[in-house]
Design an enzyme around this catalytic site. Structure first.
Site, PDB file in Angstrom:
ATOM      1  N   GLU A  40       0.835  -1.198   0.000  1.00 51.89           N
ATOM      2  CA  GLU A  40       0.000   0.000   0.000  1.00 51.89           C
ATOM      3  C   GLU A  40       0.872   1.252   0.000  1.00 51.89           C
ATOM      4  O   GLU A  40       1.695   1.442   0.880  1.00 51.89           O
ATOM      5  CB  GLU A  40      -0.931  -0.006   1.220  1.00 51.89           C
ATOM      6  CG  GLU A  40      -1.914  -1.168   1.227  1.00 51.89           C
ATOM      7  CD  GLU A  40      -2.899  -1.155   0.071  1.00 51.89           C
ATOM      8  OE1 GLU A  40      -3.004  -0.116  -0.621  1.00 51.89           O
ATOM      9  OE2 GLU A  40      -3.564  -2.198  -0.150  1.00 51.89           O
ATOM     10  N   ARG A  90     -17.873  -0.060   5.094  1.00 51.24           N
ATOM     11  CA  ARG A  90     -18.927  -0.728   4.326  1.00 51.24           C
ATOM     12  C   ARG A  90     -19.704  -1.692   5.222  1.00 51.24           C
ATOM     13  O   ARG A  90     -20.890  -1.926   5.029  1.00 51.24           O
ATOM     14  CB  ARG A  90     -18.262  -1.474   3.164  1.00 51.24           C
ATOM     15  CG  ARG A  90     -19.157  -2.240   2.232  1.00 51.24           C
ATOM     16  CD  ARG A  90     -18.308  -2.921   1.141  1.00 51.24           C
ATOM     17  NE  ARG A  90     -17.247  -3.757   1.688  1.00 51.24           N
ATOM     18  CZ  ARG A  90     -17.410  -5.025   2.104  1.00 51.24           C
ATOM     19  NH1 ARG A  90     -18.590  -5.609   2.034  1.00 51.24           N
ATOM     20  NH2 ARG A  90     -16.389  -5.715   2.581  1.00 51.24           N
ATOM     21  N   CYS A 146      -8.081  -1.515   7.908  1.00 45.03           N
ATOM     22  CA  CYS A 146      -6.682  -1.571   7.439  1.00 45.03           C
ATOM     23  C   CYS A 146      -6.152  -0.187   7.108  1.00 45.03           C
ATOM     24  O   CYS A 146      -5.036   0.172   7.509  1.00 45.03           O
ATOM     25  CB  CYS A 146      -6.562  -2.488   6.227  1.00 45.03           C
ATOM     26  SG  CYS A 146      -6.752  -4.223   6.664  1.00 45.03           S
ATOM     27  N   HIS A 162      -1.300  -5.699   2.036  1.00 41.21           N
ATOM     28  CA  HIS A 162      -2.487  -6.561   1.976  1.00 41.21           C
ATOM     29  C   HIS A 162      -2.118  -7.907   1.348  1.00 41.21           C
ATOM     30  O   HIS A 162      -1.317  -7.948   0.402  1.00 41.21           O
ATOM     31  CB  HIS A 162      -3.598  -5.907   1.145  1.00 41.21           C
ATOM     32  CG  HIS A 162      -4.569  -5.096   1.957  1.00 41.21           C
ATOM     33  ND1 HIS A 162      -4.747  -3.747   1.771  1.00 41.21           N
ATOM     34  CD2 HIS A 162      -5.427  -5.461   2.954  1.00 41.21           C
ATOM     35  CE1 HIS A 162      -5.681  -3.304   2.623  1.00 41.21           C
ATOM     36  NE2 HIS A 162      -6.104  -4.320   3.345  1.00 41.21           N
TER      37      HIS A 162
HETATM   38  N1  PCA Z   1      -8.723  -6.432   6.222  1.00 37.06           N
HETATM   39  C1  PCA Z   1      -9.625  -5.320   6.431  1.00 37.06           C
HETATM   40  C2  PCA Z   1      -9.573  -5.045   7.907  1.00 37.06           C
HETATM   41  C3  PCA Z   1      -8.884  -6.199   8.527  1.00 37.06           C
HETATM   42  C4  PCA Z   1      -8.329  -6.954   7.403  1.00 37.06           C
HETATM   43  O1  PCA Z   1      -7.602  -7.946   7.512  1.00 37.06           O
HETATM   44  C5  PCA Z   1      -9.308  -4.118   5.563  1.00 37.06           C
HETATM   45  O2  PCA Z   1      -8.757  -4.291   4.457  1.00 37.06           O
HETATM   46  O3  PCA Z   1      -9.605  -2.992   5.949  1.00 37.06           O
END
Ligand code: PCA
Length: 197
Positions: A76, A86, A139, A163
């Site tokens: 990211e 959401r 996140c 991610h």
């Molecule tokens: N993914 C979510 C929150 C926790 C996770 O593992 C996100 O992408 O915000």
């Protein structure tokens, strides 16, 4: 020894596992690593992250989350100053269009060398790309909280958010992409190595 703080999240959205914590926990015994599980909640996750940074005084922080539907490891690049959920978090909170830090900047860039990290994951034989949005859920909240901490209090700390895709058992029909947790863990090792290089 270099101190590395890695975080992953608990399951959310009705899932039984979260591949972020499954992968991070495989790195828990790597040299210098402290692995910390974060709640999937807007309020407590940030507090848990900040407490873990205080406790471990790391040189590098890599926070990891699940991004269902993605094909590879995503570095990211940007965290935005916005909570816009959401679905409710695991505490039932669902902020809509709320700033994370009312007096903070609209966005921060990651202090990880995202392109080098992508190259390192690919060199390890795994798919990876730079992502320009970590979303507006928990996140992104953690990515922004970390970047704000670095900007305001810990200028020498390097850190960012990554991610990972679903684990295969989360998509038994195979109608969405997934990545073995051991592969995600090896990808994270490559991210850490590139970030420290
Ligand atoms: N993914 C979510 C929150 C926790 C996770 O593992 C996100 O992408 O915000």
């Amino acid at each position: 020894m270099t101190r590395i703080l890695l975080t992953g999240f608990e399951p959310f959205g009705g899932e039984d596992i979260n591949p972020s914590w499954a992968a991070v926990s495989l790195l828990a015994d790597d040299p210098g690593v402290t692995a910390v599980l974060l709640d999937c909640t807007f309020d407590s996750a940030a507090k848990q992250l900040l407490a873990a940074v205080e406790r471990t005084d790391p040189d590098l922080v890599v926070c990891v989350g699940q991004a269902g539907g993605t094909v590879g490891i995503e570095l990211e690049r940007v965290a935005v100053n916005l909570d816009d959920a959401r679905i409710p978090d695991n505490a039932g909170r669902q902020p809509v269009d709320e700033p994370i830090e009312p007096s903070g900047p609209a966005a921060y860039f990651s202090s990880l060398p995202v392109k080098e990290c992508v190259a390192a994951v690919r060199a390890a034989g795994l798919p990876a790309s730079v992502s320009n949005s970590a979303g507006t859920y928990v996140c992104n909240h953690i990515a922004y909280t970390l970047a704000h901490l670095i900007a305001t209090e810990r200028p020498t700390l390097r850190g960012g958010f990554v991610h990972v895709p679903y684990a295969p058992q989360q998509v038994p029909s195979g109608n969405q992409p997934s990545m073995a947790v051991t592969d995600a863990a090896n990808g994270l090792r490559a991210v850490v190595a590139a970030a420290l290089a």
